[in-house]
Write a protein that holds these residues in place. Structure first.
Motif, mmCIF file in Angstrom:
data_model
loop_
_atom_site.group_PDB
_atom_site.id
_atom_site.type_symbol
_atom_site.label_atom_id
_atom_site.label_comp_id
_atom_site.label_asym_id
_atom_site.label_seq_id
_atom_site.Cartn_x
_atom_site.Cartn_y
_atom_site.Cartn_z
ATOM 1 N N THR A 1 38.790 5.639 58.737
ATOM 2 C CA THR A 1 37.337 5.715 58.834
ATOM 3 C C THR A 1 36.916 6.815 59.815
ATOM 4 O O THR A 1 35.969 7.573 59.541
ATOM 5 C CB THR A 1 36.780 4.357 59.296
ATOM 6 N N ALA A 2 37.621 6.928 60.930
ATOM 7 C CA ALA A 2 37.311 7.988 61.897
ATOM 8 C C ALA A 2 37.545 9.359 61.285
ATOM 9 O O ALA A 2 36.771 10.300 61.509
ATOM 10 C CB ALA A 2 38.160 7.822 63.149
ATOM 11 N N GLY A 3 38.596 9.500 60.483
ATOM 12 C CA GLY A 3 38.854 10.768 59.804
ATOM 13 C C GLY A 3 37.739 11.136 58.846
ATOM 14 O O GLY A 3 37.319 12.299 58.777
ATOM 15 N N LEU A 4 37.227 10.142 58.106
ATOM 16 C CA LEU A 4 36.132 10.414 57.171
ATOM 17 C C LEU A 4 34.860 10.816 57.908
ATOM 18 O O LEU A 4 34.192 11.789 57.531
ATOM 19 C CB LEU A 4 35.873 9.186 56.294
ATOM 20 N N VAL A 5 34.527 10.098 58.956
ATOM 21 C CA VAL A 5 33.306 10.407 59.714
ATOM 22 C C VAL A 5 33.406 11.791 60.357
ATOM 23 O O VAL A 5 32.469 12.603 60.271
ATOM 24 C CB VAL A 5 33.043 9.311 60.769
ATOM 25 N N LEU A 6 34.541 12.083 60.985
ATOM 26 C CA LEU A 6 34.705 13.390 61.619
ATOM 27 C C LEU A 6 34.717 14.508 60.583
ATOM 28 O O LEU A 6 34.222 15.611 60.840
ATOM 29 C CB LEU A 6 35.990 13.425 62.445
ATOM 30 N N GLY A 7 35.284 14.239 59.409
ATOM 31 C CA GLY A 7 35.301 15.251 58.352
ATOM 32 C C GLY A 7 33.908 15.572 57.847
ATOM 33 O O GLY A 7 33.558 16.745 57.642
ATOM 34 N N ILE A 8 33.090 14.555 57.652
ATOM 35 C CA ILE A 8 31.717 14.783 57.171
ATOM 36 C C ILE A 8 30.911 15.548 58.225
ATOM 37 O O ILE A 8 30.205 16.518 57.912
ATOM 38 C CB ILE A 8 31.044 13.441 56.814
ATOM 39 N N ILE A 9 31.025 15.129 59.485
ATOM 40 C CA ILE A 9 30.295 15.834 60.542
ATOM 41 C C ILE A 9 30.824 17.259 60.684
ATOM 42 O O ILE A 9 30.060 18.197 60.929
ATOM 43 C CB ILE A 9 30.391 15.055 61.872
ATOM 44 N N GLY A 10 32.133 17.440 60.507
ATOM 45 C CA GLY A 10 32.714 18.774 60.590
ATOM 46 C C GLY A 10 32.206 19.703 59.504
ATOM 47 O O GLY A 10 31.949 20.889 59.752
ATOM 48 N N VAL A 11 32.050 19.183 58.270
ATOM 49 C CA VAL A 11 31.511 20.004 57.174
ATOM 50 C C VAL A 11 30.073 20.400 57.475
ATOM 51 O O VAL A 11 29.680 21.559 57.277
ATOM 52 C CB VAL A 11 31.626 19.252 55.830
ATOM 53 N N VAL A 12 29.279 19.459 57.972
ATOM 54 C CA VAL A 12 27.883 19.771 58.291
ATOM 55 C C VAL A 12 27.814 20.808 59.413
ATOM 56 O O VAL A 12 27.013 21.754 59.351
ATOM 57 C CB VAL A 12 27.122 18.473 58.671
ATOM 58 N N CYS A 13 28.653 20.661 60.433
ATOM 59 C CA CYS A 13 28.650 21.634 61.529
ATOM 60 C C CYS A 13 29.151 22.998 61.069
ATOM 61 O O CYS A 13 28.693 24.030 61.552
ATOM 62 C CB CYS A 13 29.512 21.133 62.689
ATOM 63 N N SER A 14 30.093 23.022 60.129
ATOM 64 C CA SER A 14 30.590 24.304 59.621
ATOM 65 C C SER A 14 29.528 25.034 58.814
ATOM 66 O O SER A 14 29.507 26.258 58.778
ATOM 67 C CB SER A 14 31.828 24.082 58.751
ATOM 68 N N LEU A 15 28.654 24.301 58.163
ATOM 69 C CA LEU A 15 27.570 24.922 57.401
ATOM 70 C C LEU A 15 26.463 25.436 58.301
ATOM 71 O O LEU A 15 25.680 26.289 57.894
ATOM 72 C CB LEU A 15 26.993 23.929 56.387
ATOM 73 N N THR A 16 26.388 24.917 59.508
ATOM 74 C CA THR A 16 25.375 25.351 60.456
ATOM 75 C C THR A 16 25.899 26.572 61.200
ATOM 76 O O THR A 16 27.029 26.605 61.667
ATOM 77 C CB THR A 16 25.065 24.224 61.462
ATOM 78 N N VAL A 17 25.060 27.582 61.313
ATOM 79 C CA VAL A 17 25.494 28.852 61.895
ATOM 80 C C VAL A 17 25.886 28.684 63.354
ATOM 81 O O VAL A 17 26.914 29.208 63.798
ATOM 82 C CB VAL A 17 24.372 29.908 61.742
ATOM 83 N N PHE A 18 25.103 27.932 64.115
ATOM 84 C CA PHE A 18 25.338 27.839 65.550
ATOM 85 C C PHE A 18 26.418 26.824 65.919
ATOM 86 O O PHE A 18 26.911 26.832 67.037
ATOM 87 C CB PHE A 18 24.033 27.475 66.269
ATOM 88 N N LEU A 19 26.804 25.939 64.998
ATOM 89 C CA LEU A 19 27.759 24.872 65.313
ATOM 90 C C LEU A 19 29.090 25.035 64.583
ATOM 91 O O LEU A 19 29.858 24.079 64.496
ATOM 92 C CB LEU A 19 27.145 23.509 64.977
ATOM 93 N N TRP A 20 29.390 26.219 64.062
ATOM 94 C CA TRP A 20 30.604 26.377 63.269
ATOM 95 C C TRP A 20 31.862 26.127 64.097
ATOM 96 O O TRP A 20 32.858 25.632 63.576
ATOM 97 C CB TRP A 20 30.656 27.767 62.628
ATOM 98 N N PHE A 21 31.818 26.405 65.389
ATOM 99 C CA PHE A 21 32.991 26.185 66.231
ATOM 100 C C PHE A 21 33.299 24.690 66.341
ATOM 101 O O PHE A 21 34.453 24.266 66.264
ATOM 102 C CB PHE A 21 32.764 26.802 67.612
ATOM 103 N N PHE A 22 32.247 23.868 66.515
ATOM 104 C CA PHE A 22 32.438 22.417 66.551
ATOM 105 C C PHE A 22 32.916 21.896 65.211
ATOM 106 O O PHE A 22 33.671 20.927 65.145
ATOM 107 C CB PHE A 22 31.148 21.703 66.974
ATOM 108 N N GLY A 23 32.476 22.528 64.144
ATOM 109 C CA GLY A 23 32.929 22.133 62.808
ATOM 110 C C GLY A 23 34.424 22.321 62.644
ATOM 111 O O GLY A 23 35.092 21.494 62.019
#
Length: 169
Positions: free
Chosen positions: A86-108
């Motif tokens: 479950t933690a992997g799924l949650v972190l993966g979804i947040i990571g995809v959203v952060c990767s799509l955001t220009v300013f948060l790609w590093f966190f993604g």
């Protein structure tokens, strides 16, 4: 003023001293809170204490975790540990959203790597039968790969394309 002490609360009539033990005076029963007098015999109740004497009282209780009656309480196995998938799924979804955001790609990227690790461990637990959320762990693994590899690579290609067309002017 009198020289008698009031009750323990400070109000009310003065406390009376306890009557001297003698004929007709109530005697406190030995037990909790009363000091034992030397040489006094303490009556034993059947079944009191740790050891059970044969023929007295109730039989000994079954060990902890042992079913007391057939059909009741049986089938209680270990609880599945679904936390890592479950933690992997949650972190993966947040990571995809952060990767799509220009300013948060590093966190993604960081969250994507964590999602890959947690998703792989959760998938391994699901394969061993210790967890029941193999789909969530697989989803976390895929989202972590997408957040870590695919989207930053696409961003770099897009950036290289923009820089390549800007240099031709």
């Amino acid at each position: 003023m009198s020289d008698t002490q009031p009750a323990s609360g400070g109000f009310g009539p003065p406390s009376q001293p306890p009557p001297a033990p003698g004929y007709g005076a109530p005697q406190p029963a030995p037990g909790y809170g009363y000091p034992q007098q030397p040489g006094a015999a303490v009556p034993q109740q059947p079944g009191a204490g740790y050891a059970q004497q044969p023929g007295l009282g109730y039989p000994a209780a079954p060990p902890v975790g042992y079913p007391s009656a057939p059909g009741y309480g049986m089938g209680m196995g270990m609880q599945p540990s679904n936390g890592l998938g479950t933690a992997g799924l949650v972190l993966g979804i947040i990571g995809v959203v952060c990767s799509l955001t220009v300013f948060l790609w590093f966190f993604g990227i960081i969250l994507g790597v964590l999602a890959i690790v947690f998703g792989a461990i959760g998938r391994g637990k699901a394969n061993r039968g210790e967890a029941t959320n193999k789909g969530a762990a697989t989803g976390g693994l895929v989202c972590g790969i997408v957040a870590t590899v695919v989207l930053p690579v696409l961003g770099l290609i897009l950036f290289a394309g923009i820089m390549g067309t800007a240099g031709t002017f």
